[in-house]
Design a protein around this motif. Structure first.
Motif, mmCIF file in Angstrom:
data_model
loop_
_atom_site.group_PDB
_atom_site.id
_atom_site.type_symbol
_atom_site.label_atom_id
_atom_site.label_comp_id
_atom_site.label_asym_id
_atom_site.label_seq_id
_atom_site.Cartn_x
_atom_site.Cartn_y
_atom_site.Cartn_z
ATOM 1 N N ALA A 120 47.131 29.773 39.447
ATOM 2 C CA ALA A 120 46.157 29.960 40.536
ATOM 3 C C ALA A 120 45.676 31.406 40.599
ATOM 4 O O ALA A 120 44.487 31.676 40.802
ATOM 5 N N ALA A 121 46.606 32.359 40.419
ATOM 6 C CA ALA A 121 46.235 33.778 40.434
ATOM 7 C C ALA A 121 45.289 34.094 39.280
ATOM 8 O O ALA A 121 44.272 34.775 39.453
ATOM 9 N N GLY A 122 45.610 33.585 38.088
ATOM 10 C CA GLY A 122 44.758 33.821 36.931
ATOM 11 C C GLY A 122 43.403 33.163 37.067
ATOM 12 O O GLY A 122 42.371 33.750 36.697
ATOM 13 N N ALA A 123 43.373 31.935 37.588
ATOM 14 C CA ALA A 123 42.108 31.229 37.782
ATOM 15 C C ALA A 123 41.218 31.966 38.783
ATOM 16 O O ALA A 123 40.001 32.063 38.588
ATOM 17 N N THR A 124 41.816 32.515 39.839
ATOM 18 C CA THR A 124 41.057 33.291 40.822
ATOM 19 C C THR A 124 40.471 34.539 40.173
ATOM 20 O O THR A 124 39.309 34.896 40.400
ATOM 21 N N ALA A 125 41.274 35.188 39.333
ATOM 22 C CA ALA A 125 40.784 36.362 38.602
ATOM 23 C C ALA A 125 39.625 35.980 37.686
ATOM 24 O O ALA A 125 38.640 36.713 37.555
ATOM 25 N N GLY A 126 39.724 34.820 37.038
ATOM 26 C CA GLY A 126 38.667 34.353 36.152
ATOM 27 C C GLY A 126 37.370 34.074 36.882
ATOM 28 O O GLY A 126 36.286 34.426 36.394
ATOM 29 N N VAL A 127 37.460 33.430 38.044
ATOM 30 C CA VAL A 127 36.259 33.136 38.835
ATOM 31 C C VAL A 127 35.575 34.434 39.276
ATOM 32 O O VAL A 127 34.350 34.577 39.183
ATOM 33 N N ALA A 128 36.368 35.387 39.751
ATOM 34 C CA ALA A 128 35.809 36.683 40.158
ATOM 35 C C ALA A 128 35.156 37.384 38.968
ATOM 36 O O ALA A 128 34.061 37.957 39.069
ATOM 37 N N ASN A 129 35.813 37.311 37.832
ATOM 38 C CA ASN A 129 35.325 37.942 36.618
ATOM 39 C C ASN A 129 34.004 37.344 36.141
ATOM 40 O O ASN A 129 33.157 38.040 35.581
ATOM 41 N N SER A 130 33.793 36.039 36.369
ATOM 42 C CA SER A 130 32.615 35.341 35.845
ATOM 43 C C SER A 130 31.308 35.904 36.396
ATOM 44 O O SER A 130 30.263 35.788 35.753
ATOM 45 N N ILE A 131 31.360 36.520 37.560
ATOM 46 C CA ILE A 131 30.146 37.094 38.158
ATOM 47 C C ILE A 131 29.569 38.177 37.253
ATOM 48 O O ILE A 131 28.351 38.338 37.138
ATOM 49 N N VAL A 132 30.458 38.912 36.591
ATOM 50 C CA VAL A 132 30.032 39.970 35.673
ATOM 51 C C VAL A 132 29.998 39.477 34.228
ATOM 52 O O VAL A 132 29.073 39.774 33.474
ATOM 53 N N SER A 133 31.014 38.683 33.834
ATOM 54 C CA SER A 133 31.109 38.274 32.431
ATOM 55 C C SER A 133 29.967 37.366 32.006
ATOM 56 O O SER A 133 29.558 37.383 30.835
ATOM 57 N N GLY A 134 29.415 36.570 32.942
ATOM 58 C CA GLY A 134 28.302 35.680 32.609
ATOM 59 C C GLY A 134 27.122 36.430 32.008
ATOM 60 O O GLY A 134 26.739 36.184 30.856
ATOM 61 N N PRO A 135 26.515 37.358 32.745
ATOM 62 C CA PRO A 135 25.385 38.103 32.175
ATOM 63 C C PRO A 135 25.769 39.019 31.015
ATOM 64 O O PRO A 135 24.996 39.179 30.072
ATOM 65 N N VAL A 136 26.963 39.617 31.066
ATOM 66 C CA VAL A 136 27.392 40.496 29.970
ATOM 67 C C VAL A 136 27.462 39.703 28.660
ATOM 68 O O VAL A 136 26.949 40.129 27.622
ATOM 69 N N GLU A 137 28.081 38.525 28.707
ATOM 70 C CA GLU A 137 28.203 37.722 27.496
ATOM 71 C C GLU A 137 26.868 37.120 27.082
ATOM 72 O O GLU A 137 26.612 36.925 25.890
ATOM 73 N N HIS A 138 26.015 36.818 28.043
ATOM 74 C CA HIS A 138 24.688 36.297 27.707
ATOM 75 C C HIS A 138 23.923 37.308 26.850
ATOM 76 O O HIS A 138 23.382 36.960 25.788
ATOM 77 N N ILE A 139 23.891 38.554 27.294
ATOM 78 C CA ILE A 139 23.183 39.593 26.542
ATOM 79 C C ILE A 139 23.862 39.814 25.193
ATOM 80 O O ILE A 139 23.205 39.937 24.154
ATOM 81 N N ARG A 140 25.178 39.836 25.182
ATOM 82 C CA ARG A 140 25.913 40.078 23.936
ATOM 83 C C ARG A 140 25.616 39.006 22.892
ATOM 84 O O ARG A 140 25.321 39.331 21.746
ATOM 85 N N VAL A 141 25.674 37.718 23.276
ATOM 86 C CA VAL A 141 25.489 36.669 22.276
ATOM 87 C C VAL A 141 24.055 36.645 21.750
ATOM 88 O O VAL A 141 23.838 36.351 20.568
ATOM 89 N N ARG A 142 23.088 36.965 22.584
ATOM 90 C CA ARG A 142 21.700 37.009 22.083
ATOM 91 C C ARG A 142 21.532 38.116 21.045
ATOM 92 O O ARG A 142 20.816 37.948 20.063
#
Length: 303
Positions: A120-142
Motif C-alpha cells: 500500500a505504501a509503495g502503491a501510494t508512492a507510485g500514484v503520487a509519482n505518476s503526476i510527474v512520471s507521465g509527462p516525463v516519460e511521454h517526452i522521453r519515449v518520443r
C-alpha cells in the motif's frame, strides 16, 4: 523555547528534505545505469516491424544514430527521474512512518510492516509519482523512437514539449496517463514490497540496524525490487509506450487504453505485450541496484 510540536514539525520537515535529496541521488544513478537499456526497450515495444530482437535493435540504433543514440532523451529523465524518485521515496518513507505509528512501533525501534502495508505504501508512492512520471516519460519515449538527423521531428525536450502543448494542450502532454497510473500503482507496490521485505528480514535475522546492511546486499535487494516491478507490470508498460508514441489527430492509431490493448492482442498476440522485455530485465538489475545504493548511501551521509 520551541514547543514539542514545533520540534516535531521541524524534524518531520528535515526528514522530508533528506528523503528528497537522497531520492534525487538515487534517480540520477538510475538514469546513467539504465538509459541505454530503456531506449532499446521502448524502440522494440513501439516499432515491432523494425526491430526483430534485442541484438537487432542495438545494432540498428548504433548503425543509424551512433552510440549516442542509446542515450537519446537522457536530458528529460535526468531532470525528471531525479524528481520522480524524490517523490517516490518521500511518499514511501512518509507512509512507512505513518504505518509504524498505526502499528504502535516504539521510537527508535526498527520498522516492521506487513506485506500489505508495504504494498500500500509503495502503491501510494507510485500514484503520487505518476503526476510527474507521465509527462516525463511521454517526452522521453518520443525522443527515443525518432531517428537522428533531418528526419527528427523534435530538436530536443524543450521543442518536443512546446510542439505538443501548442497543438494539443495539457491533455497532449499527459497522453497515456491512464496506463501510466496503472503501471505505477502496481509496479511500485511490488517494487517497494520486495525491497523493504528483504531489508526487514535482514534486520530481523542479523539484529543490525538498517544503516549497517552491507552495500552488496543493498544492491542485490535493489536489483530484486526492479525485477519484481517489471515482471508484474511489463504488459501495461507496453501499452503506455504505444499510447505515448501514437500520433495526434488523424494520425492517431488508438482511441484509448482498451483499444490499444485490443489492437495489440489482435495484431501481435500475447507476445506483443512482452516485446522488449529482455532489455527491460537486463536494465532492471543495475538501474535499480544503483537507485537504492544511491538512496541508502545518500541517506547515511545526510545522517
Amino acid at each position: 523555547m520551541g514547543s514539542p510540536e514545533d520540534a516535531s514539525h521541524s524534524g518531520g520537515a528535515m526528514r522530508a528534505v533528506k528523503d528528497c535529496l537522497a531520492g534525487s541521488v538515487g534517480g540520477i544513478a538510475q538514469v546513467f545505469a539504465g538509459q541505454p537499456f530503456d531506449t532499446i526497450k521502448v524502440r522494440m515495444q513501439t516499432q515491432p516491424d523494425v526491430y526483430r530482437s534485442t541484438v537487432d535493435a542495438v545494432r540498428k540504433t548504433v548503425q543509424n544514430d551512433g552510440f549516442s543514440g542509446l542515450y537519446k532523451g537522457t536530458t528529460t529523465p535526468l531532470v525528471g527521474v531525479g524528481l520522480c524518485v524524490s517523490i517516490q521515496f518521500l511518499v514511501m518513507e512518509h507512509m512507512k512512518r505513518t504505518f509504524a505509528r498505526i502499528n504502535g512501533t516504539p521510537a527508535g525501534q526498527p520498522v516492521q510492516l506487513t506485506p500489505l502495508q508495504l504494498y500500500a505504501a509503495g502503491a501510494t508512492a507510485g500514484v503520487a509519482n505518476s503526476i510527474v512520471s507521465g509527462p516525463v516519460e511521454h517526452i522521453r519515449v518520443r525522443l527515443q523512437v525518432q531517428t537522428a538527423g533531418a528526419a527528427a521531428q523534435y530538436r530536443g525536450p524543450g521543442d518536443c514539449i512546446a510542439q505538443i502543448y501548442r497543438g494539443h494542450g495539457l491533455a497532449g502532454i499527459y497522453r497515456g496517463q491512464t496506463s501510466t497510473l496503472l503501471r505505477e500503482l502496481n509496479g511500485y507496490g511490488m517494487y517497494f514490497l520486495a525491497y523493504e521485505a528483504l531489508i526487514q528480514r535482514t534486520v530481523r535475522a542479523t539484529g543490525r540496524p538498517r544503516a549497517e546492511i552491507p552495500s552488496s546486499q543493498v544492491c542485490l535487494y535493489g536489483g530484486a525490487a526492479g525485477l519484481a516491478m517489471w515482471l508484474t507490470s511489463y504488459p501495461i508498460d507496453v501499452v503506455k509506450s504505444k499510447m505515448q508514441t501514437d500520433g495526434f489527430g488523424p494520425a492517431r492509431a488508438y482511441r484509448g487504453t482498451l483499444d490499444c490493448v485490443r489492437q495489440t492482442l489482435q495484431r501481435e498476440g500475447v507476445r506483443g505485450f512482452f516485446r522488449g522485455i529482455a532489455p527491460c530485465l537486463l536494465r532492471a538489475v543495475p538501474a535499480n541496484a544503483a537507485t537504492f545504493i544511491g538512496f541508502e548511501m545518500a541517506l547515511r551521509a545526510l545522517g
